[in-house]
Design a protein around this motif. Structure first.
Motif, PDB file in Angstrom:
ATOM      1  N   MET A   1      12.737 106.365  35.682  1.00  0.00           N
ATOM      2  CA  MET A   1      13.524 107.419  36.331  1.00  0.00           C
ATOM      3  C   MET A   1      14.550 106.827  37.296  1.00  0.00           C
ATOM      4  O   MET A   1      15.661 107.334  37.411  1.00  0.00           O
ATOM      5  N   LEU A   2      14.179 105.730  37.955  1.00  0.00           N
ATOM      6  CA  LEU A   2      15.126 105.087  38.872  1.00  0.00           C
ATOM      7  C   LEU A   2      16.343 104.581  38.118  1.00  0.00           C
ATOM      8  O   LEU A   2      17.487 104.768  38.546  1.00  0.00           O
ATOM      9  N   VAL A   3      16.100 103.905  36.995  1.00  0.00           N
ATOM     10  CA  VAL A   3      17.216 103.337  36.240  1.00  0.00           C
ATOM     11  C   VAL A   3      18.047 104.464  35.628  1.00  0.00           C
ATOM     12  O   VAL A   3      19.279 104.402  35.602  1.00  0.00           O
TER      13      VAL A   3
ATOM     14  N   SER B   1      17.513 115.231  31.736  1.00  0.00           N
ATOM     15  CA  SER B   1      16.373 114.450  32.201  1.00  0.00           C
ATOM     16  C   SER B   1      15.690 113.696  31.070  1.00  0.00           C
ATOM     17  O   SER B   1      15.651 114.170  29.936  1.00  0.00           O
ATOM     18  N   PRO B   2      15.113 112.522  31.394  1.00  0.00           N
ATOM     19  CA  PRO B   2      14.293 111.827  30.405  1.00  0.00           C
ATOM     20  C   PRO B   2      12.987 112.598  30.206  1.00  0.00           C
ATOM     21  O   PRO B   2      12.750 113.611  30.855  1.00  0.00           O
ATOM     22  N   GLU B   3      12.146 112.069  29.337  1.00  0.00           N
ATOM     23  CA  GLU B   3      10.885 112.755  29.046  1.00  0.00           C
ATOM     24  C   GLU B   3       9.981 112.779  30.284  1.00  0.00           C
ATOM     25  O   GLU B   3       9.898 111.787  31.011  1.00  0.00           O
ATOM     26  N   LYS B   4       9.305 113.882  30.495  1.00  0.00           N
ATOM     27  CA  LYS B   4       8.414 113.986  31.657  1.00  0.00           C
ATOM     28  C   LYS B   4       7.174 113.103  31.447  1.00  0.00           C
ATOM     29  O   LYS B   4       6.653 113.033  30.334  1.00  0.00           O
ATOM     30  N   PRO B   5       6.697 112.422  32.496  1.00  0.00           N
ATOM     31  CA  PRO B   5       5.506 111.566  32.347  1.00  0.00           C
ATOM     32  C   PRO B   5       4.305 112.360  31.822  1.00  0.00           C
ATOM     33  O   PRO B   5       4.214 113.567  32.044  1.00  0.00           O
ATOM     34  N   LYS B   6       3.387 111.627  31.162  1.00  0.00           N
ATOM     35  CA  LYS B   6       2.282 112.353  30.501  1.00  0.00           C
ATOM     36  C   LYS B   6       0.887 112.051  31.044  1.00  0.00           C
ATOM     37  O   LYS B   6      -0.005 112.851  30.931  1.00  0.00           O
TER      38      LYS B   6
END
Lengths: 444, 537
Positions: free
Chosen positions: A286-288, A261-266
């Motif tokens: 996240m979509l891309v 997963s990419p970094e979680k939103p902050k």
């Protein structure tokens, strides 16, 4: 012979006859399994923004301010800066999308990707299966499609639109004529939806997969058992539920593997009027990412619901009138200026999306439609609907400003299906019905 | 009496009589058909997020602020109410319910009330399906399914429990070693399943085919309980159902009892959706905005429970304020603390004189007479206006271009009314009300002049009454039966899914001197009895 629009047939029928009929209705299901798919173009993103735009001299102005070559234009951000992306974008002019008897706020949001008419005489909302969902039909990815949207569910509370369900302002993806798909609006929740369980160890993930499979199996069998005891209407509701359970179950084993997963939103996204740009950018990232690691091929984004009477973007644009109020500017300079800011903000977000696709080397294989529900939000005009087509491969007339002959918007939708390798004889119904596409005008 | 069958979008209704009500003017229906309504022939309705939350709060005990509903997808409204809508499940919403089931079941396996049968056992090693799992599932099944759990349901849940127990023993790295934690983890999986069962998430009580003869009394009990309390039948109701004692008389008695027990929920669910104060009650309780929503709720509550007439919703003769709202109104005799107290007042308390509604229909710094007029037409009179088409908007734009920015509110409204047939057909209805309410400013405070010193001018007629100030609106609105019939129509929309702007009514037409409580009870009990009779036939 011209196929008979489904509505005409369905009009006099009870809903209990609907499902079996749709199953056997040839034009709907002729999805071209043998159709030739262009080599690279296999992903699609439909992007919607509400309320049209500011059109300087009003009705039937074919060019308006929908251009990118002047710095005051709404599209100028696409052309400016080192990340200019206009060479991957075509402007489509002269598309019309008007249904005289239905307010375009509702009609052209719910029908944005189907061209079907919203129904006003039923006690449950119905519009039409959308092109993204036709595209999703044959996908075997963990998610058949992903939907995200602006930060709230808009409700029109006064009685000036009797029988218009709120749902029509809040959904652009319809899996069936009746099933509108719920967009994810919270980046945290969407992150968990896509990458759940990733914080657990491998052993725990394996345990939860087995546990959830047992649970979902039993739930599914109970739904089937109850459905068998009901009539056609009950079965329809329960079978849709069973399908969603089956989808969850099918993706249990495949979801995690190749995606870190990419970094979680902050940031804090609880207030719809703050951190709007960041919210949408996080969703787009996240979509891309989901496209890049094969979680899905088909996506839709609503930058905000139709009307958007409760959102003023004050966190990003400062305190001022809400979007719908600006759209009905009545020539007030402050409102016009703010509306233009909102339009440019949405174009900037499109630019962010396109550049993300470019970074992941996905732009050639991803066709992006960027459009809205009307031409001029002040007067609800529906000629020359602002529409862009982006990415999708070098065989398209990207970078051009195309003056189409006056063309029905549904024809564009039918073209997009064909460009994605799906053959369908017709789209729309009654006044939106069409069997034509405009591919030859879009392709080099 | 001959029975006429009328087919409409909401199902089949048996018309018992047709009343001639020519007193209702304008777009309100001239004829009112009194019908024997059955429950809606829609798709099987789903448990609304509000009902979901109420049921789980009742299971988990006394804590009042668990908001399980906030993370569930919102329901589409049907005529302003979500109670009988059936939004189809897509994967996103199904996943939301699954996630919520995980949260709720985690709370359940740590809840002492639910675990009491296990806690009575001497050692955690005795925590097995037979010793306590089965008892927990049977008890929760009654609450979640709103009827006793069936043998075959219990059997499949037992098999699932045993299967999950085995998976937990062999696969779960965190709970395999201990009897108590393995039991709880297994129970959690079983409860998630229960919370995802269609028997919980769909209101099958509206669907008679599914109930066996012995279950029918529970079906009736569940309908009543869901309608009034948004929850499962309580012990008294369960006992009556178990003994098949829910006849017409008992049904009315139980409805009366439940309306007191669950008054808050019924008011929030029905009046909160109808009048819109539901959302305000989720704000910070110290805010003035919250106090305004609370006033709306408390006045409605008093009118309902003290058996006041329907007309008193417009002029109750009292209101409820705390210190915050009392200071805002400058009302003497009000509360000096954050507690709400009843204050007698002829000026305040009505639906047209409560700050909540007056502020809601204003902008940040000015009143919106059009919005107020449309609000009253919708909420108080059940009249509908035609949708704004492109042609109407063009007519509006044309009118607006002619307006002198210095013109007074009443002059501007006159220009609207006189700008063409499309404009006038709506503004003739909107303006007498919107202008009549101009005595209340954007904060809901009384005034006789605008801030620039210009007097407030209202000179239009409503129902034959000249309205020169806001206090004249209520008698004019009560001059016809439109308001009590509208209350009845809103109830019919809430209960039976009828369109309130159409001319159909369930039961005898309401009168303004009838008590609100009797109207509600009659409508509720009729809807359930009719459904029950239909099932028996």
């Amino acid at each position: 012979m011209k196929p008979i629009p489904r509505r005409i047939i369905l009009k006099g029928m009870g809903i209990q006859f609907l499902l079996p009929l749709l199953e056997n209705f040839a034009p709907l299901t002729a999805l071209g399994e043998n159709a030739k798919l262009p080599t690279k173009r296999k992903k699609f993103i439909g992007v919607y923004f509400p309320n049209g735009t500011y059109i300087q001299d009003n009705i039937n102005n074919k060019n308006g301010n929908w251009y990118w070559n002047q710095s005051d234009g709404v599209l100028y951000p696409l052309k400016s800066g080192s990340d200019a992306i206009h060479q991957q974008v075509m402007i489509l002019r002269n598309l019309f999308n008007g249904q005289s008897s239905r307010d375009p706020h509702w009609q052209n949001c719910a029908g944005f990707l189907s061209g079907n008419l919203i129904r006003l005489d039923l006690n449950s909302p119905r519009c039409g299966k959308t092109i993204d969902q036709y595209m999703a039909d044959n996908q075997t990815t963990p998610f058949r499609s992903l939907e995200v949207g602006g930060p709230y569910y808009h409700e029109h509370l006064l009685s000036d639109h009797p029988n218009y369900p709120h749902l029509y302002m809040n959904r652009i993806a319809w899996r069936t004529d009746e099933l509108a798909l719920t967009p994810h609006t919270d980046p945290y929740e969407f992150f968990d939806y896509l990458f759940k369980n990733q914080s657990n160890g491998t052993q725990t993930i394996k345990y939860l997969q087995q546990r959830n499979k047992s649970i979902l199996d039993l739930v599914h069998s109970q739904i089937t058992s109850i459905a068998a005891q009901t009539n056609a209407e009950g079965r329809q509701a329960l079978e849709i539920y069973a399908t969603s359970i089956r989808e969850m179950e099918n993706s249990l084993m495949t979801q995690q593997n190749n995606c870190v997963s990419p970094e979680k939103p902050k940031l804090n996204y609880t207030n719809r009027n703050y951190n709007y740009i960041d919210r949408v950018q996080q969703l787009q990232k996240m979509l891309v990412f989901a496209l890049s690691c094969g979680l899905t091929q088909i996506e839709t984004i609503m930058y905000a619901p139709a009307v958007s009477g409760d959102i003023d973007y004050r966190g990003d644009l400062g305190v001022g009138k809400e979007h719908h109020g600006c759209a009905h500017h009545n020539s007030d300079a402050t409102s016009i200026s703010r509306l233009l800011e909102m339009n440019r903000m949405h174009v900037q977000l499109l630019k962010h999306l396109l550049n993300l696709l470019k970074t992941y080397n996905l732009l050639d294989e991803t066709l992006v439609l960027f459009g809205t529900d009307m031409n001029d939000g002040n007067l609800h005009t529906t000629e020359n609907i602002p529409t862009l087509l982006c990415g999708g491969g070098s065989d398209l007339k990207l970078g051009e400003d195309i003056n189409l002959p006056r063309t029905s918007y549904t024809q564009l939708l039918l073209s997009l299906l064909e460009l994605m390798g799906i053959q369908k004889d017709s789209l729309g119904e009654e006044e939106t019905f069409t069997t034509k596409n405009i591919n030859q005008l879009l392709l080099l | 009496m001959s029975m006429v069958f009328i087919l409409c979008g909401c199902g089949v209704f048996k018309s018992e009589k047709t009343l001639d009500r020519n007193s209702v003017e304008n777009s309100s229906p001239p004829l009112t058909q009194s019908l024997k309504c059955t429950s809606p022939a829609t798709l099987v309705p789903r448990l609304t997020p509000f009902e979901y939350n109420s049921i789980l709060n009742d299971i988990l005990g006394s804590e009042r602020d668990r908001k399980f509903n906030t993370q569930l997808p919102q329901f589409p409204n049907l005529y302003g109410f979500d109670r009988i809508s059936s939004p189809p499940f897509d994967r996103t919403s199904t996943e939301s319910y699954f996630k919520m089931a995980e949260t709720v079941s985690t709370e359940m396996i740590n809840n002492k009330n639910i675990l009491s049968v296990c806690l009575n056992l001497s050692t955690p090693t005795e925590w097995t399906w037979e010793n306590c799992g089965q008892k927990i599932i049977t008890k929760l099944g009654m609450a979640l399914f709103r009827r006793p759990i069936r043998k075959e349901e219990e059997e499949v849940l037992k098999n699932l429990f045993l299967n999950l127990y085995k998976i937990g023993q062999t696969e779960n790295p965190s709970s395999a070693s201990s009897g108590e934690s393995l039991f709880k983890e297994t129970l959690k999986g079983t409860l998630i399943t229960l919370l995802m069962f269609p028997q919980f998430l769909f209101k099958l009580e509206y669907f008679s085919h599914i109930y066996t003869t012995t279950e029918r009394p529970y079906q009736v009990a569940a309908q009543l309980s869901l309608l009034i309390g948004s929850t499962f039948p309580d012990e008294e109701l369960q006992n009556l159902a178990a003994n098949n004692l829910l006849n017409q008389e008992n049904l009315y008695q139980q409805a009366t009892r439940l309306l007191t027990v669950y008054a808050d929920r019924f008011i929030t669910n029905f009046a909160g959706q109808w009048l819109g104060f539901y959302q305000n009650l989720s704000e910070e309780s110290e805010s003035l905005s919250y106090s305004m929503g609370k006033e709306a709720e408390l006045v409605f509550r008093e009118v309902l429970l003290q058996e006041n007439p329907i007309s008193s919703l417009l002029s109750p003769g009292f209101t409820y304020v705390n210190n915050n709202l009392g200071n805002h109104y400058n009302l003497t005799g009000g509360s000096t603390s954050s507690e709400y107290r009843k204050v007698n007042s002829t000026e305040r308390g009505g639906l047209l004189s409560q700050a909540y509604y007056l502020v809601k229909t204003s902008n940040a710094l000015e009143t919106r007479p059009i919005k107020r007029g449309v609000w009253v037409l919708d909420k108080i009179l059940c009249r509908s206006l035609p949708p704004l088409t492109a042609a109407t908007l063009a007519e509006i734009a044309q009118a607006q271009s002619q307006i002198d920015p210095k013109a007074s509110v009443s002059e501007r409204m006159a220009l609207h009314r006189n700008s063409g047939t499309r404009c006038s057909s709506c503004h003739n209805q909107i303006d007498p009300i919107g202008l009549g309410l101009e005595n209340w400013d954007y904060q809901g405070l009384y005034r006789t002049h605008y801030a620039d010193g210009k007097p407030i001018i209202s000179q239009l007629s409503l129902n034959g009454h000249l309205i020169t100030q806001s206090s004249e609106l209520v008698p004019a609105l009560l001059a016809t039966s439109e308001f009590p019939l509208c209350v009845q129509r809103k109830l019919n929309a809430f209960i039976n899914g009828l369109n309130p702007t159409e001319n159909k009514l369930c039961g005898e037409p309401a009168r303004s001197d009838q008590t609100l409580k009797s109207l509600i009870l009659n409508t509720l009990v009729d809807a359930i009895s009719n459904k029950n009779q239909e099932t028996e036939q």
